[in-house]
Scaffold this motif. Structure first.
Motif, PDB file in Angstrom:
ATOM      1  N   TYR A  48     -50.681   8.446  30.310  1.00 32.13           N
ATOM      2  CA  TYR A  48     -49.452   8.002  30.360  1.00 32.13           C
ATOM      3  C   TYR A  48     -48.969   7.451  31.579  1.00 32.13           C
ATOM      4  N   LEU A  87     -46.092   4.873  34.135  1.00 32.34           N
ATOM      5  CA  LEU A  87     -44.978   4.278  34.085  1.00 32.34           C
ATOM      6  C   LEU A  87     -44.890   3.622  35.150  1.00 32.34           C
ATOM      7  N   THR A 124     -38.145  -0.625  33.790  1.00 33.96           N
ATOM      8  CA  THR A 124     -39.199   0.519  33.694  1.00 33.96           C
ATOM      9  C   THR A 124     -40.136   0.348  32.445  1.00 33.96           C
ATOM     10  N   THR A 166     -43.484   1.536  30.363  1.00 38.31           N
ATOM     11  CA  THR A 166     -44.425   2.631  30.133  1.00 38.31           C
ATOM     12  C   THR A 166     -45.586   2.144  29.060  1.00 38.31           C
ATOM     13  N   SER A 187     -48.880   4.556  27.013  1.00 42.63           N
ATOM     14  CA  SER A 187     -49.722   5.835  26.623  1.00 42.63           C
ATOM     15  C   SER A 187     -51.139   5.211  26.205  1.00 42.63           C
TER      16      SER A 187
END
Length: 309
Positions: free
Chosen positions: A282, A284, A297, A299, A301
């Motif tokens: 993960y 960020l 932000t 992100t 996965s």
């Protein structure tokens, strides 16, 4: 310590010579033969066990067994010195493309039905360990389409040379290129140099930190560009939770006037077999002042297969 067959034979010959000495003549021949057989295997654990048994079953000959073990330790030390010298000489004389190790990552997905999605993530990390220098090369690419429209296109390439100042302290340099049009920049170049320190160096847990001044140039999608000086701090933490499971945590902060960048990458690695592992991660990334239209932000996965080489 597991020795090669030639080294085991050298140990056996050296210790057999000791057997001819008068001081060792009292040791029963079957016991001596058992010790020599253990030495011939090249397995240090086995040799220590046999020597301990010989002492326990022949207490009156403990002095002779101790003498054999002392000679065994001396020869082991000499072999270790010879191997270390040979290894350093091999490193000194190796070519530019030799002594590299690393890992490659690959993950992909495709879905159809209500929405057609396809994506791929790939990464490569290479390390070349020298006597005083360590070189690191890394790259990563993430690409995704949704209903035929590109929704992610991110690329990164970096080169980091380290010069070892001591066993744990090193000086580093860093050159990095990034491209992420969805975050608003067509190219971002970074350069940094400073000091790093290996805080933890155990077999199950390692931690390395580094910090130094940096310079970054950002070229925006719209055509504008900017350059500024910054400060870089980063940490690399690896923890072997079990024989086949590891936790990784990489974090970095590039602080500057304007938009600073903070990145955290957390991963869980499980070994499948031999050199193949699977990694769940993960990531960020936070920019304090991104270009207009981009979010602060981002992100991601990932599920990837890793091959160590």
């Amino acid at each position: 310590m597991q020795l090669s067959i030639p080294l085991a034979r050298a140990l056996t010959l050296g210790l057999l010579a000791c057997a001819a000495a008068p001081a060792l003549a009292a040791l029963p021949q079957p016991v001596r033969a058992m010790i020599d057989a253990a030495i011939a295997t090249g397995d240090e654990t086995k040799v220590r066990t046999v020597l301990e048994l010989a002492r326990a079953t022949n207490p009156s000959d403990a002095a002779e067994v101790n003498a054999i073990e002392a000679e065994y330790d001396i020869i082991l030390a000499r072999i270790a010195e010879a191997e270390a010298a040979a290894e350093q000489e091999a490193i000194r004389t190796s070519g530019l493309l030799e002594n590299w190790s690393g890992k490659g990552e690959l993950g992909a997905f495709q879905s159809t039905g209500n929405a057609d999605n396809v994506g791929i993530t790939a990464g490569l990390g290479l390390v070349r360990e020298g006597i005083n220098w360590r070189h690191k090369l890394s790259g990563r690419a993430d690409y995704q389409e949704s209903e035929g429209v590109v929704t992610r296109e991110q690329y990164l390439a970096a080169y980091e040379p380290n010069y070892k100042l001591s066993d744990r302290l090193y000086a580093y340099g860093l050159a990095q290129y990034e491209r992420d049009r969805f975050q608003g920049f067509s190219a971002r170049y970074s350069a940094s140099g400073g000091l790093g320190y290996d805080v933890l160096t155990g077999e199950s847990m390692t931690l390395s930190v580094k910090a130094g001044p940096a310079w970054r140039r950002t070229e925006l999608v719209g055509g504008a560009s900017s350059s500024s000086f910054a400060g870089l701090a980063a940490a690399d933490f690896d923890w072997k939770l079990a024989e086949t499971i590891s936790l990784t945590q990489d974090a970095s902060a590039l602080v500057q006037s304007g938009s600073s960048t903070f990145i955290s990458d957390t991963g869980l690695v499980a070994k499948l077999s031999g050199k193949v592992s699977v990694r769940l991660s993960y990531t960020l990334e936070h920019d304090t002042a991104p270009p207009q239209g981009a979010v602060k932000t981002d992100t991601l996965s990932r599920v990837t297969l890793i091959y160590d080489f």
